[in-house]
Design an enzyme around this catalytic site. Sequence first.
Site, short mmCIF file in Angstrom:
data_model
loop_
_atom_site.label_atom_id
_atom_site.label_comp_id
_atom_site.label_asym_id
_atom_site.label_seq_id
_atom_site.Cartn_x
_atom_site.Cartn_y
_atom_site.Cartn_z
N SER A 191 5.44 11.98 -3.88
CA SER A 191 4.03 12.08 -4.25
C SER A 191 3.29 12.89 -3.19
CB SER A 191 3.41 10.69 -4.38
OG SER A 191 2.03 10.79 -4.58
N GLN A 250 -9.66 -1.47 7.29
CA GLN A 250 -8.91 -0.32 7.74
C GLN A 250 -7.43 -0.68 7.86
OE1 GLN A 250 -10.26 1.69 11.23
NE2 GLN A 250 -12.35 1.92 10.51
N LYS A 265 0.02 4.30 -8.46
CA LYS A 265 0.11 5.68 -8.94
C LYS A 265 1.48 5.95 -9.53
CE LYS A 265 1.08 10.30 -7.96
NZ LYS A 265 0.79 11.44 -7.10
N THR A 281 -6.71 -12.74 2.47
CA THR A 281 -7.79 -12.09 1.71
C THR A 281 -8.81 -13.09 1.18
OG1 THR A 281 -6.44 -12.20 -0.30
CG2 THR A 281 -6.33 -10.15 1.00
N ASP A 334 0.82 -1.22 0.00
CA ASP A 334 0.00 0.00 0.00
C ASP A 334 0.85 1.27 0.00
OD1 ASP A 334 -2.40 -1.62 0.31
OD2 ASP A 334 -1.81 -1.85 2.40
N GLY A 375 -3.87 -4.73 -4.53
CA GLY A 375 -4.68 -3.74 -5.22
C GLY A 375 -3.94 -2.45 -5.45
N HIS A 376 -4.19 -1.83 -6.59
CA HIS A 376 -3.62 -0.53 -6.92
C HIS A 376 -4.75 0.45 -7.21
CE1 HIS A 376 0.29 -2.64 -8.46
NE2 HIS A 376 0.24 -2.55 -7.16
N THR A 377 -4.68 1.61 -6.60
CA THR A 377 -5.65 2.67 -6.87
C THR A 377 -4.97 3.78 -7.64
OG1 THR A 377 -6.86 2.17 -4.83
CG2 THR A 377 -7.27 4.31 -5.85
N GLN A 401 2.31 -5.83 -3.22
CA GLN A 401 2.54 -5.93 -1.78
C GLN A 401 3.83 -5.20 -1.38
OE1 GLN A 401 2.01 -9.54 -3.07
NE2 GLN A 401 -0.05 -9.85 -2.39
N LYS A 454 2.54 10.17 -0.07
CA LYS A 454 1.65 10.66 0.99
C LYS A 454 2.35 11.55 2.01
CE LYS A 454 -2.16 7.42 0.64
NZ LYS A 454 -3.17 6.64 1.36
#
Length: 431
Positions: free
Chosen positions: A413, A304, A18, A129, A13, A40-42, A224, A331
């Site tokens: 980023s 979460q 991105k 998962t 994560d 997962g990639h957002t 991961q 972030k």
Amino acid sequence: MVNIIVVGLQWGDEGKGKVVDWLSTNADAVVRFQGGNNAGHTIVVNDNVYKLNLLPSSVLQNGKLSIIGNGVVLDPYALISEIENLKSNGINITSQNFAISESCPLVLSVHKQADMLFEQLRQDTIGTTNKGIGPCYADKISRRAIRVCDLFDPKDLLHNKVNHLLSYHNLLRKNINNPSIETENIVNELLSIAPKILPFVQPVWKTIHNLIEQNKTIIFEGAQGTFLDIDHGTYPFVTSSNTIAQQAFIGCGINPSNKTHILGLVKAYTTRVGNGPFFTEQNNNIGKTMFESGKELGTVSNRQRRCGWFDAVLARQAVILSGVSGLVMTKLDVLDQFSEIKICVKYKYENKIYDYLPASPYIQSKLEPVYETLPGWQTSTFGSVSYKDLPQNAISYIKKIEEILKVPIYLISTGPERNSMIIINNDFLYK
């Protein structure tokens, strides 16, 4: 020609989707080399949010070849669902812009059922998962997996392979009073999905080799993070594959003699989904602020994420394990609100100081973080694109992390949008 391996240096994560999407603007191809749809990639492009699990991040850009390497375990139904979802958003996936390795093991319904059953039987859950990833990798290692290339087989040969697979799974199911799975049911599953998968299948190791011969730029996209690695992570709270940079060579069939930049990603703080040790976790208002500001929900699990201060001990070890040549920090803006910011620089246990992560789960459970405290900046960095315009205390924080990790930060980023990126040094893109 430039080859860039992108890996996460924490527990996943870190924002690889991105960053790979941004990097792929200058690339010819992007390759996934391990994991499955448990990652997962957002990606946010022009206010549109895309969530990818199997497809490489490059599928959102025209003229790029996206490749799934042999190190990936492939859920064919999840893949087709992802492709159809993108198609509904005007993004077409064809055999001209997407390729699947013929050697990928297939994640089947039997694997997902096994995942759930094994998790229920464990005394201490590891937070799987339930996507069937672990059981599929186990079948691969035990040489009974059904692979993509098997979909080309005559039906009777495929039937024999499925029968061999189920002879193991049905024995386990019998021992816990679960009904057997019929061979014909799995064979029919495979025959129904084969026409949708086979047009994309090719010997991707050869495809990648040809791209390298043509001096093309290739991004190898990890899933991961380092400390979910089956060998180097916080075992047993890990994934079922190797997540460090070296897996790129194995997971898509390139040789290590090719010149490669290894780009390591870190959040400006630390997060983790699911169970397992987390040495800098903040179960307080600090962690709550990080969670809310960072929108820390798992892309796949929607669980979460646990949040805490930056762990430089883990990050330095990850840099060494993968041979990282440059960093991307993501972030940074999440830390804007804090008056002071902590960095874990050592661990301690029974008067002993550790500058690395001991392998023993018992010792890990006893470790306490040793912090160095820096002043915060309490000024918005969200969406910043200029390093010199950052608050001085933010620059000091960045430099401190570079100093501890002994690797330069190339990119920062500052928001989810593709162009919310501070470029400190992009020479690695061209040489």
